[in-house]
Design an enzyme around this catalytic site. Structure first.
Site, PDB file in Angstrom:
ATOM      1  N   GLY A   1      -6.295  -0.953  -1.346  1.00  0.00           N
ATOM      2  CA  GLY A   1      -5.763  -2.287  -1.556  1.00  0.00           C
ATOM      3  C   GLY A   1      -5.047  -2.765  -0.312  1.00  0.00           C
ATOM      4  O   GLY A   1      -5.322  -3.839   0.223  1.00  0.00           O
ATOM      5  N   ALA A   2      -4.115  -1.930   0.158  1.00  0.00           N
ATOM      6  CA  ALA A   2      -3.359  -2.242   1.372  1.00  0.00           C
ATOM      7  C   ALA A   2      -2.819  -0.936   1.930  1.00  0.00           C
ATOM      8  O   ALA A   2      -2.828   0.103   1.266  1.00  0.00           O
ATOM      9  CB  ALA A   2      -2.221  -3.213   1.075  1.00  0.00           C
ATOM     10  N   MET A   3      -2.334  -0.992   3.171  1.00  0.00           N
ATOM     11  CA  MET A   3      -1.875   0.213   3.862  1.00  0.00           C
ATOM     12  C   MET A   3      -0.618  -0.085   4.657  1.00  0.00           C
ATOM     13  O   MET A   3      -0.536  -1.068   5.381  1.00  0.00           O
ATOM     14  CB  MET A   3      -2.983   0.741   4.789  1.00  0.00           C
ATOM     15  CG  MET A   3      -2.590   1.967   5.591  1.00  0.00           C
ATOM     16  SD  MET A   3      -2.174   3.363   4.513  1.00  0.00           S
ATOM     17  CE  MET A   3      -1.146   4.334   5.608  1.00  0.00           C
ATOM     18  N   GLU A   4       0.346   0.833   4.546  1.00  0.00           N
ATOM     19  CA  GLU A   4       1.691   0.615   5.077  1.00  0.00           C
ATOM     20  C   GLU A   4       1.889   1.063   6.515  1.00  0.00           C
ATOM     21  O   GLU A   4       2.986   1.532   6.874  1.00  0.00           O
ATOM     22  CB  GLU A   4       2.708   1.354   4.191  1.00  0.00           C
ATOM     23  CG  GLU A   4       2.638   2.888   4.225  1.00  0.00           C
ATOM     24  CD  GLU A   4       1.687   3.517   3.240  1.00  0.00           C
ATOM     25  OE1 GLU A   4       1.785   4.731   3.001  1.00  0.00           O
ATOM     26  OE2 GLU A   4       0.832   2.791   2.689  1.00  0.00           O
ATOM     27  N   ASN A   5       0.890   0.942   7.364  1.00  0.00           N
ATOM     28  CA  ASN A   5       1.077   1.326   8.759  1.00  0.00           C
ATOM     29  C   ASN A   5       2.382   0.719   9.278  1.00  0.00           C
ATOM     30  O   ASN A   5       2.633  -0.472   9.112  1.00  0.00           O
ATOM     31  CB  ASN A   5      -0.080   0.817   9.614  1.00  0.00           C
ATOM     32  CG  ASN A   5      -1.427   1.143   9.022  1.00  0.00           C
ATOM     33  OD1 ASN A   5      -1.783   2.292   8.840  1.00  0.00           O
ATOM     34  ND2 ASN A   5      -2.184   0.106   8.694  1.00  0.00           N
TER      35      ASN A   5
ATOM     36  N   HIS B   1       5.514  -3.826  -2.029  1.00  0.00           N
ATOM     37  CA  HIS B   1       5.257  -2.380  -2.047  1.00  0.00           C
ATOM     38  C   HIS B   1       5.064  -1.847  -0.627  1.00  0.00           C
ATOM     39  O   HIS B   1       5.638  -0.822  -0.248  1.00  0.00           O
ATOM     40  CB  HIS B   1       4.011  -2.108  -2.894  1.00  0.00           C
ATOM     41  CG  HIS B   1       3.612  -0.672  -2.974  1.00  0.00           C
ATOM     42  ND1 HIS B   1       4.038   0.178  -3.970  1.00  0.00           N
ATOM     43  CD2 HIS B   1       2.815   0.081  -2.164  1.00  0.00           C
ATOM     44  CE1 HIS B   1       3.524   1.375  -3.779  1.00  0.00           C
ATOM     45  NE2 HIS B   1       2.777   1.348  -2.681  1.00  0.00           N
ATOM     46  N   GLU B   2       4.264  -2.552   0.156  1.00  0.00           N
ATOM     47  CA  GLU B   2       4.005  -2.080   1.521  1.00  0.00           C
ATOM     48  C   GLU B   2       5.251  -2.190   2.392  1.00  0.00           C
ATOM     49  O   GLU B   2       5.489  -1.333   3.250  1.00  0.00           O
ATOM     50  CB  GLU B   2       2.852  -2.868   2.146  1.00  0.00           C
ATOM     51  CG  GLU B   2       1.539  -2.816   1.375  1.00  0.00           C
ATOM     52  CD  GLU B   2       1.112  -1.409   0.998  1.00  0.00           C
ATOM     53  OE1 GLU B   2       1.328  -0.472   1.791  1.00  0.00           O
ATOM     54  OE2 GLU B   2       0.553  -1.233  -0.099  1.00  0.00           O
TER      55      GLU B   2
ATOM     56  N   HIS C   1       7.475   0.721   1.886  1.00  0.00           N
ATOM     57  CA  HIS C   1       6.999   1.903   2.605  1.00  0.00           C
ATOM     58  C   HIS C   1       7.596   2.014   4.010  1.00  0.00           C
ATOM     59  O   HIS C   1       7.609   3.113   4.580  1.00  0.00           O
ATOM     60  CB  HIS C   1       5.477   1.852   2.754  1.00  0.00           C
ATOM     61  CG  HIS C   1       4.725   2.466   1.619  1.00  0.00           C
ATOM     62  ND1 HIS C   1       4.931   3.756   1.201  1.00  0.00           N
ATOM     63  CD2 HIS C   1       3.737   1.969   0.823  1.00  0.00           C
ATOM     64  CE1 HIS C   1       4.108   4.034   0.203  1.00  0.00           C
ATOM     65  NE2 HIS C   1       3.377   2.963  -0.048  1.00  0.00           N
TER      66      HIS C   1
END
Length: 899
Positions: free
Chosen positions: A299-303, A335-336, A339
């Site tokens: 869905g998404a990524m917290e880089n 949410h991201e 993180h």
């Protein structure tokens, strides 16, 4: 539980530790290739004559090592040894690097930009009638090694100085801000002879003004899976926020899809200062980008500093996106951002503690402050808590803290247990110690492990310091043991007797599966003599059984506000009293309590702890309910009945008639229009009752939706289809229409104005009742669909009673080519699950077992076992309750006169 040393064969050797990477990447979008070199600064922890690191799908060359202790370069065997199964490479050294010394390891690499949505990959952006390629990364969990050689384990944090070489007309992005950028010309870059010589080694040649070099600032220590970079012709929208802790102002750009990014950008700007306040830690990086990608696996990524995600996770059209879509974007963005602290500043030591990253409740706590009208705390019950309880009720479930010895299994634990059960357990703990104290404990935990790694006891320690509670004693079983309890309540003289046993969807647990004793916060709600309710949060059931003094002549309920991770089973007479109280207009049972009562009644009926008729009796008594979230829980219960009895037309017809009668007054009261300014719960209730009524065959609702869709076909004007009714309108049009409607909805997928429109269209395509058109849907999916969208096709086809067997046959017949296309993606397990998980007979379970018995299921063995458990639980439910349920529904029809 596992640790970095408990499975040495699957972990990197501990002889060296990287401390810093100088990472150079050259991206050639025209050729769809990349290359570069890595300078890794190493601490030598043990005498070693070889270096083993991670590398997959890369061509490596020209390794060299410089030893500070020896003050010289060391000869390196240029024949690099590869272990493809483990994703490792080894270089042998002519001399031993002594323990306690430092060294530099340099190696060149090259690879292809594929469209597999993992590692460093290419994505296609369709705009203005043409296609543009751009590149981006997706490294979690173990794909950094696909982009550059590295020590690709979360414990091995290091700093990164990233340099990107790209075409001069493109934009480079990475975790950190740009430090410098200039066009490169051979022979003129005397400021960096090392880089110039390295570029020459990469055969960059005479570049003149075609290429540019972008240097980024040095990062804080971070794990490799959080490194990120991207290259392309990006557009962006920019905002900023001012830190409440330091007063610093930071930019917040959102590259790509500019017109639809404002909402997500606004949410990001609001959430960052709130997180700084609750964690009492300033966001440490100078900027935070969000890159919206056309092709994205997760869905998404917290880089860190460069959040990435799919279009549906971040794009909102204020006029064309439904409320659910906006809520999804807000929750994802929050949410991201959470993180950036939970996972990025402090990272789990190994993947067995993934929940320390994913299980935080920040998006609930923070979104509630930004959008209090959304009632996200109550919504958490019907989404996260219920999802966790459903999955964890299977024998094939796994603990939150789960052993993951190798990379093949890591992707599988990104599930409702690592996310939703972990969040639910932490929510339960927060309720017990108090939210303010809980967040103080989280802040202590983060501060004590800044830029480091952590394990479960580190979090427990922080909360224990803030609360004075023996948190490990109370919480360890909740994360280390599989499952959760059902609390059985019986009234006895002077109070109630309670007992805990493991809850299983298949029925009472056998002794061998019922060994765990949880410390259960009972949260007892009871009414006093004045009729007002109180909640006792101090009661803990940490033994198998216990007596609790209580005046049982007054209303009471365990698990007040549904904060606990367990089910509650009352005797039939208590259930009757609670149901009557819940149905009152002035009930002492709050919204959260009523949601929990409905969800528990469904789960207990399915597992055989209570009659299915008692579930229908409770629901029947809630006809006067006004709150959307209770109705959503009721709808969820009806969906479980349909999923079990989907091949029993008699039960389906009777239950659908019951639903239509129950929901019709709400449809008439709420209508089909969405007036501006109404409360979100009213908006969602209208959407809910129209959806359910249409699916259950309410002819008036179906005709209304068809009329609106026909207007769209005839005029091209979609103004009669509110965004919140878009999905059900397309679904009904396809289900009750023919080729014309299917073709039109297919066109919406291909040219939809928003991600939510396209997803709604894809799902709707699977609801055709014509098997020939359904087969065309599968062919269209394979030939035209983006990889990231396959599971949406599967959702539609698997929820259609006419096509779910067709979908399973298609997957079985095309298993090899599906595996070849998707085995490297996290979506693979969802495709397997979507094709097999919706059946409800023992024969289907046996047929599925037979097909998979000789397959390599290492990438989906968990969801395979969970799907089989679910099928068999539904089969038992049907076997146990068909006669009883039919009799109750027939009696109801006689009493009510039917539809």
């Amino acid at each position: 539980m596992s640790s970095p040393t408990s499975h040495p064969e699957s972990r990197l050797p501990l002889n060296v530790k990287p401390t810093h990477y100088d990472l150079t990447i050259r991206t050639n979008l025209e050729n769809q290739t990349f290359d570069g070199f890595v300078d890794a600064h190493l601490d030598i922890l043990q005498d070693t004559s070889e270096l083993t690191f991670n590398s997959s799908d890369l061509t490596l060359s020209r390794p060299s090592v410089y030893s500070e202790a020896l003050a010289s370069s060391i000869d390196v065997d240029t024949s690099i040894t590869f272990n493809g199964e483990r994703g490792r490479a080894t270089v042998k050294l002519a001399k031993i690097l002594p323990a306690g010394s430092k060294a530099k390891f340099k190696i060149a690499y090259e690879g292809k930009l594929l469209s597999n949505m993992t590692g460093y990959y290419k994505s296609v952006w369709d705009h203005d009638g043409k296609k543009d390629y751009y590149s981006l990364t997706q490294f979690e969990a173990t794909s950094a090694r696909r982009a550059f050689p590295c020590w690709d384990e979360p414990l091995l944090k290091a700093t990164f100085s990233v340099t990107m070489i790209s075409r001069a007309n493109t934009i480079n992005l990475s975790n950190m801000p740009v430090e410098s950028e200039k066009v490169y010309s051979t022979g003129t870059d005397s400021s960096d002879n090392s880089l110039a010589s390295s570029l020459a080694a990469l055969s960059i040649g005479e570049v003149n003004d075609q290429w540019k070099i972008t240097r980024f600032e040095k990062s804080p220590p971070m794990s490799t899976y959080l490194v990120a970079y991207a290259n392309g012709v990006f557009e962006y929208l920019e905002s900023s926020y001012t830190s409440p802790l330091s007063g610093k102002t930071r930019p917040l750009p959102t590259p790509n899809f500019v017109p639809l990014t404002q909402f997500a950008l606004d949410v990001k700007a609001k959430t960052l200062p709130l997180y700084e306040k609750i964690f009492d830690i300033e966001y440490p990086l100078p900027k935070l980008d969000t890159l919206v990608a056309s092709d994205f696996d997760a869905g998404a990524m917290e880089n860190w500093g460069l959040i990435t995600g799919r279009t549906s996770a971040f794009l909102v059209d204020p006029e064309k996106t439904d409320l659910a879509g906006k809520q999804n974007v807000a929750a994802t963005q929050s949410h991201e951002v959470a993180h950036m602290w939970f996972g990025d500043i402090v990272t789990m030591k190994w993947w067995d503690n993934l929940y320390l990253n994913e299980g935080m409740m920040g998006e609930v706590i923070i979104i509630d402050k930004i959008f209090p009208e959304w009632n996200v705390h109550s919504d958490f019950i019907g989404t996260h808590l219920n999802a966790a309880l459903l999955l964890d009720s299977k024998l094939s479930s796994h603990p939150i803290e789960v052993d993951v010895p190798d990379a093949e299994q890591i992707d599988q634990i990104f599930d409702s247990l690592s996310y939703s059960k972990a969040g639910s357990v932490l929510r339960m703990l927060a309720n017990y110690v108090g939210e303010e104290v809980f967040l103080k404990g989280v802040s202590i935990y983060l501060k004590e492990h800044l830029y480091g790694n952590s394990i479960t006891n580190d979090l427990w320690s922080g909360i224990a310091k803030a609360s004075g509670t023996d948190v490990p004693e109370m919480m360890n079983n909740w994360v280390t043991e599989v499952g959760y309890p059902v609390i059985k309540v019986i009234e006895v003289e002077g109070g109630i007797h309670v007992r805990q046993d493991r809850f299983l969807e298949s029925g009472p647990a056998e002794e061998k599966d019922n060994q765990t004793i949880w410390a259960v916060p009972l949260s007892l709600l009871s009414a006093g003599k004045d009729g007002k309710s109180t909640i006792d949060n101090s009661l803990i059931l940490d033994t198998r059984e216990k007596f609790i003094p209580l005046d049982t002549t007054k209303p009471y309920k365990l698990n007040a506000n549904t904060t606990g991770v367990y089910r509650v089973l009352y005797s039939p007479d208590i259930t009757a009293k609670i149901s009557a109280e819940a149905a009152k207009v002035d009930s002492i049972f709050s919204l959260n309590n009523r949601i929990g009562l409905v969800l528990d009644s469904v789960a207990l009926a399915k597992a055989g702890f209570s009659d299915t008729s008692s579930m229908f009796t409770l629901i029947d008594g809630l006809r006067g309910e006004k709150e959307y979230l209770v109705w959503h829980s009721i709808s969820d219960g009806f969906a479980h009945v349909t999923n079990a009895w989907w091949e029993n037309e008699e039960i389906l017809d009777l239950s659908s008639e019951f639903v239509r009668v129950m929901y019709r007054p709400l449809v008439k009261r709420l209508g089909f229009e969405y007036p501006a300014g109404e409360h979100p719960s009213t908006t969602k209730l209208r959407t809910e009752v129209i959806n359910v009524s249409a699916i259950r065959g309410d002819e008036e609702v179906i005709k209304e939706l068809q009329s609106r869709f026909n207007h769209l076909i005839e005029t091209g004007d979609d103004s009669r289809i509110p965004p919140d009714l878009e999905a059900i309108t397309y679904r009904i049009a396809v289900k009750h229409g023919g080729r014309e409607q299917w073709e039109f909805v297919k066109g919406i997928n291909e040219a939809g104005k928003t991600p939510t429109s396209r997803i709604a269209a894809i799902r709707a395509l699977g609801h055709t009742q014509d098997l020939n058109i359904a087969k065309e849907t599968l062919d269209y999916m394979w030939a035209k669909a983006k990889d990231q969208d396959f599971h949406y096709f599967f959702f539609g086809l698997s929820n259609n009673t006419k096509t779910k067997r067709l979908l399973r046959s298609y997957v079985f017949e095309n298993y090899d080519k599906i595996t070849a296309r998707f085995a490297g993606n996290s979506l693979y397990k969802y495709l397997i699950q979507g094709s097999i998980g919706s059946f409800s007979s023992e024969k289907d379970a046996q047929d599925i077992e037979e097909f998979f018995k000789d397959k390599d299921n290492s990438k989906y063995d968990m969801v395979l076992a969970q799907s089989l458990d679910g099928i068999r639980a539904r089969a038992k439910w049907c076997e146990r309750s068909t006669v009883e349920l039919k009799q109750w529904l027939e009696n109801w029809k006689k009493r009510s006169g039917g539809a």
